[in-house]
Design a protein around this motif. Structure first.
Motif, PDB file in Angstrom:
ATOM      1  N   ASN A 131      59.805  23.247  32.976  1.00  0.00           N
ATOM      2  CA  ASN A 131      58.800  22.192  33.157  1.00  0.00           C
ATOM      3  C   ASN A 131      58.316  22.107  34.607  1.00  0.00           C
ATOM      4  N   GLU A 132      58.033  23.285  35.180  1.00  0.00           N
ATOM      5  CA  GLU A 132      57.511  23.363  36.544  1.00  0.00           C
ATOM      6  C   GLU A 132      56.394  24.395  36.625  1.00  0.00           C
ATOM      7  N   SER A 133      55.509  24.180  37.583  1.00  0.00           N
ATOM      8  CA  SER A 133      54.481  25.172  37.883  1.00  0.00           C
ATOM      9  C   SER A 133      54.800  25.805  39.231  1.00  0.00           C
ATOM     10  N   PHE A 134      54.515  27.095  39.347  1.00  0.00           N
ATOM     11  CA  PHE A 134      54.809  27.831  40.560  1.00  0.00           C
ATOM     12  C   PHE A 134      53.561  28.579  41.017  1.00  0.00           C
ATOM     13  N   ASN A 135      53.420  28.703  42.331  1.00  0.00           N
ATOM     14  CA  ASN A 135      52.314  29.469  42.886  1.00  0.00           C
ATOM     15  C   ASN A 135      52.642  30.955  42.854  1.00  0.00           C
ATOM     16  N   TYR A 136      51.693  31.744  42.342  1.00  0.00           N
ATOM     17  CA  TYR A 136      51.812  33.196  42.305  1.00  0.00           C
ATOM     18  C   TYR A 136      50.681  33.816  43.124  1.00  0.00           C
ATOM     19  N   PRO A 137      50.899  35.010  43.677  1.00  0.00           N
ATOM     20  CA  PRO A 137      49.752  35.731  44.239  1.00  0.00           C
ATOM     21  C   PRO A 137      48.705  35.930  43.145  1.00  0.00           C
ATOM     22  N   GLY A 138      47.462  35.706  43.490  1.00  0.00           N
ATOM     23  CA  GLY A 138      46.404  35.780  42.490  1.00  0.00           C
ATOM     24  C   GLY A 138      45.718  37.130  42.441  1.00  0.00           C
ATOM     25  N   ALA A 139      44.434  37.096  42.096  1.00  0.00           N
ATOM     26  CA  ALA A 139      43.682  38.330  41.854  1.00  0.00           C
ATOM     27  C   ALA A 139      43.414  39.092  43.139  1.00  0.00           C
ATOM     28  N   PRO A 140      43.623  40.423  43.127  1.00  0.00           N
ATOM     29  CA  PRO A 140      43.220  41.239  44.271  1.00  0.00           C
ATOM     30  C   PRO A 140      41.741  41.601  44.225  1.00  0.00           C
ATOM     31  N   TYR A 141      41.010  41.047  43.266  1.00  0.00           N
ATOM     32  CA  TYR A 141      39.578  41.308  43.094  1.00  0.00           C
ATOM     33  C   TYR A 141      38.997  40.147  42.307  1.00  0.00           C
ATOM     34  N   LYS A 142      37.687  40.010  42.340  1.00  0.00           N
ATOM     35  CA  LYS A 142      37.028  38.929  41.604  1.00  0.00           C
ATOM     36  C   LYS A 142      35.954  39.525  40.701  1.00  0.00           C
ATOM     37  N   PHE A 143      36.114  39.346  39.410  1.00  0.00           N
ATOM     38  CA  PHE A 143      35.114  39.754  38.432  1.00  0.00           C
ATOM     39  C   PHE A 143      34.288  38.523  38.067  1.00  0.00           C
ATOM     40  N   HIS A 144      32.994  38.614  38.149  1.00  0.00           N
ATOM     41  CA  HIS A 144      32.158  37.455  37.838  1.00  0.00           C
ATOM     42  C   HIS A 144      31.828  37.363  36.348  1.00  0.00           C
ATOM     43  N   GLU A 201      54.309  31.483  55.573  1.00  0.00           N
ATOM     44  CA  GLU A 201      53.948  30.070  55.440  1.00  0.00           C
ATOM     45  C   GLU A 201      52.533  29.795  55.961  1.00  0.00           C
ATOM     46  N   ASP A 202      52.087  30.604  56.925  1.00  0.00           N
ATOM     47  CA  ASP A 202      50.716  30.444  57.422  1.00  0.00           C
ATOM     48  C   ASP A 202      49.709  30.810  56.337  1.00  0.00           C
ATOM     49  N   MET A 203      50.004  31.874  55.599  1.00  0.00           N
ATOM     50  CA  MET A 203      49.082  32.306  54.541  1.00  0.00           C
ATOM     51  C   MET A 203      49.077  31.324  53.370  1.00  0.00           C
ATOM     52  N   ILE A 204      50.260  30.811  53.041  1.00  0.00           N
ATOM     53  CA  ILE A 204      50.365  29.875  51.919  1.00  0.00           C
ATOM     54  C   ILE A 204      49.516  28.634  52.159  1.00  0.00           C
ATOM     55  N   HIS A 205      49.442  28.196  53.429  1.00  0.00           N
ATOM     56  CA  HIS A 205      48.710  26.964  53.751  1.00  0.00           C
ATOM     57  C   HIS A 205      47.310  27.235  54.298  1.00  0.00           C
ATOM     58  N   ASP A 206      46.859  28.463  54.247  1.00  0.00           N
ATOM     59  CA  ASP A 206      45.542  28.817  54.773  1.00  0.00           C
ATOM     60  C   ASP A 206      44.445  28.263  53.861  1.00  0.00           C
ATOM     61  N   LYS A 207      43.567  27.426  54.408  1.00  0.00           N
ATOM     62  CA  LYS A 207      42.502  26.823  53.596  1.00  0.00           C
ATOM     63  C   LYS A 207      41.534  27.858  53.054  1.00  0.00           C
ATOM     64  N   HIS A 208      41.287  28.905  53.836  1.00  0.00           N
ATOM     65  CA  HIS A 208      40.369  29.947  53.368  1.00  0.00           C
ATOM     66  C   HIS A 208      40.925  30.621  52.110  1.00  0.00           C
ATOM     67  N   LEU A 209      42.225  30.971  52.140  1.00  0.00           N
ATOM     68  CA  LEU A 209      42.838  31.611  50.977  1.00  0.00           C
ATOM     69  C   LEU A 209      42.914  30.652  49.799  1.00  0.00           C
ATOM     70  N   ASN A 210      43.293  29.407  50.074  1.00  0.00           N
ATOM     71  CA  ASN A 210      43.513  28.445  48.987  1.00  0.00           C
ATOM     72  C   ASN A 210      42.234  27.844  48.422  1.00  0.00           C
ATOM     73  N   GLU A 211      41.294  27.497  49.291  1.00  0.00           N
ATOM     74  CA  GLU A 211      40.116  26.761  48.835  1.00  0.00           C
ATOM     75  C   GLU A 211      38.880  27.645  48.681  1.00  0.00           C
ATOM     76  N   ASP A 212      38.666  28.555  49.632  1.00  0.00           N
ATOM     77  CA  ASP A 212      37.464  29.386  49.565  1.00  0.00           C
ATOM     78  C   ASP A 212      37.624  30.552  48.604  1.00  0.00           C
ATOM     79  N   ARG A 213      38.825  31.144  48.596  1.00  0.00           N
ATOM     80  CA  ARG A 213      39.029  32.354  47.801  1.00  0.00           C
ATOM     81  C   ARG A 213      39.930  32.148  46.588  1.00  0.00           C
ATOM     82  N   ASN A 214      40.640  31.046  46.517  1.00  0.00           N
ATOM     83  CA  ASN A 214      41.559  30.772  45.399  1.00  0.00           C
ATOM     84  C   ASN A 214      42.504  31.947  45.152  1.00  0.00           C
ATOM     85  N   VAL A 215      43.140  32.403  46.227  1.00  0.00           N
ATOM     86  CA  VAL A 215      43.981  33.588  46.157  1.00  0.00           C
ATOM     87  C   VAL A 215      45.297  33.334  45.421  1.00  0.00           C
ATOM     88  N   PHE A 216      45.757  32.098  45.403  1.00  0.00           N
ATOM     89  CA  PHE A 216      47.017  31.795  44.734  1.00  0.00           C
ATOM     90  C   PHE A 216      46.746  31.083  43.409  1.00  0.00           C
TER      91      PHE A 216
END
Length: 399
Positions: free
Chosen positions: A358-371, A334-349
């Motif tokens: 008719n629902e959206s769910f949070n998934y683990p996102g990219a383990p890398y970032k391609f520009h 729960e700490d990671m899910i609500h971590d601003k760095h993961l959610n806002e800075d890195r967009n990990v989810f």
């Protein structure tokens, strides 16, 4: 136009827990990954927990997690008709990713040696517990068995519990390791094909992947003939280190890495303690000497323990980092899910929409970032056989 690293690549995934993570990584990078399932569905569709706790082949949260961006077709591959349909699919396939029992694909006439003459550019990746041949090839396995055999369990445990046995790390590690290695192997083989115009066979063993990834114990034994010691919440090493995990005011623990100290870090740490009048005798200049400090590290840790229990873990974490100390709080999910760095800075989810509910769910996102070729979960996991008409109609076929 969609830009994706593996756009235009088609992969047939004929497997389940050994192949699903690799298939997901490749699908989220833009490949068209078609999961070939038996009529009753891949076994992992039956793994709980389920959406709203209702057992359903299309509602396994476990299956959801590992099968985003894929398509699903059902095919009785162990029949003559299934063999023929599968071979037709190969006309538009770049990669086979399979996780069947060693020798099974060959028995069906679909092994690499059976196909390479007709499909010389095919990349064929087989994932198995112990490799495709040799006396262990038919051995039974599981994730926890691989963690035991590969050495990870032997170095995981406690030194502050008398006679404590080795313990299992969190589940799924061996399957994640083999998933990463399989994805890297497939991409490497595709690059080779671009230069040589030739496919190849890749034999990946879970046991190999875990063994070569085990930290500390192998290098120490190879080069120094020393066994490492299991230690609570810290690296297994040949010699004992002092405690690294100290309790904070909020009841959480902070990883303090008190052996990662040089003169500059030490002086910063003492200055910080002094600002709260909690440095005790650590202000003595002799502590700046590595040898002097190392001989008294238990006392240093006792002082830090008294300090940490007076403050919240987040304050200690951010202040320590601001003065160059590589400390970190030990976080729960729960700490990671609500971590601003993961959610806002890195967009990990990543938010993924499931139209059926008719629902959206949070998934683990990219383990890398391609520009240039962004990663993207393009669609929620497939329903069982959802793409039968689409995939097989394109080949003018019918199930």
């Amino acid at each position: 136009m969609e830009k994706a690293a593996l756009k235009g690549i088609t992969i047939l995934e004929i497997g389940d827990q050994l192949t699903q993570f690799s298939g997901k990584l490749l699908a989220d990078m833009g490949a068209q990954v078609i999961k070939v399932e038996p009529r009753e569905g891949a076994p992992s569709r039956n793994i709980a927990p389920f959406y709203k706790d209702i057992p359903d082949k299309n509602g396994s949260l476990y299956f959801w997690n590992y099968n985003t961006s894929k398509k699903s077709i059902t095919l009785d591959i162990n029949t003559k008709e299934g063999h023929e349909k599968f071979r037709y699919l190969l006309d538009e396939t770049d990669v086979i990713l399979e996780g069947n029992k060693p020798g099974q694909m060959k028995e069906w006439g679909l092994g690499y040696d059976n196909l390479k003459k007709d499909f010389p550019k095919l990349v064929y990746c087989s994932v198995s517990p112990f490799g495709q041949d040799g006396p262990w090839s038919q051995y039974q396995s599981s994730d926890i068995a691989q963690l035991a055999l590969g050495g990870i369990m032997a170095v995981t445990g406690y030194d502050d519990v008398p006679d404590a046995p080795p313990i299992a790390p969190t589940g799924g590690q061996s399957y994640h390791l083999v998933g990463y290695f399989a994805a890297m192997g497939i991409v490497s083989a595709l690059l080779y094909r671009d230069f040589k115009d030739q496919g190849q066979y890749i034999d990946i063993s879970v046991h190999d992947c875990v063994t070569v990834s085990t930290e500390m114990s192998l290098p120490y034994w190879i080069y120094q003939k020393e066994h490492v010691i299991r230690q609570t919440g810290r690296h297994a090493l040949p010699s004992r280190s002092v405690r690294w995990n100290l309790k904070c005011k909020d009841g959480k623990y902070i990883l303090i890495l008190n052996t990662y100290l040089d003169v500059k870090r030490w002086k910063n740490l003492v200055s910080w303690l002094s600002s709260h009048q909690m440095e005790e005798d650590l202000g003595d200049e002799r502590y700046a000497n590595d040898k002097f400090r190392a001989e008294r590290m238990e006392h240093v840790t006792d002082v830090l323990e008294c300090f940490c229990i007076q403050f919240e873990s987040e304050y200690i974490y951010h202040t320590a980092q601001s003065i160059g100390l590589p400390w970190a709080p030990i976080r729960a999910p729960e700490d990671m899910i609500h971590d601003k760095h993961l959610n806002e800075d890195r967009n990990v989810f990543a938010s993924v929409y499931h139209p059926e509910v008719n629902e959206s769910f949070n998934y683990p996102g990219a383990p890398y970032k391609f520009h240039e070729t962004p990663w993207n979960i393009r669609k929620r996991p497939p329903l069982l056989g959802e793409h039968n008409d689409e995939v097989l109609h394109s080949l003018h076929m019918k199930l």
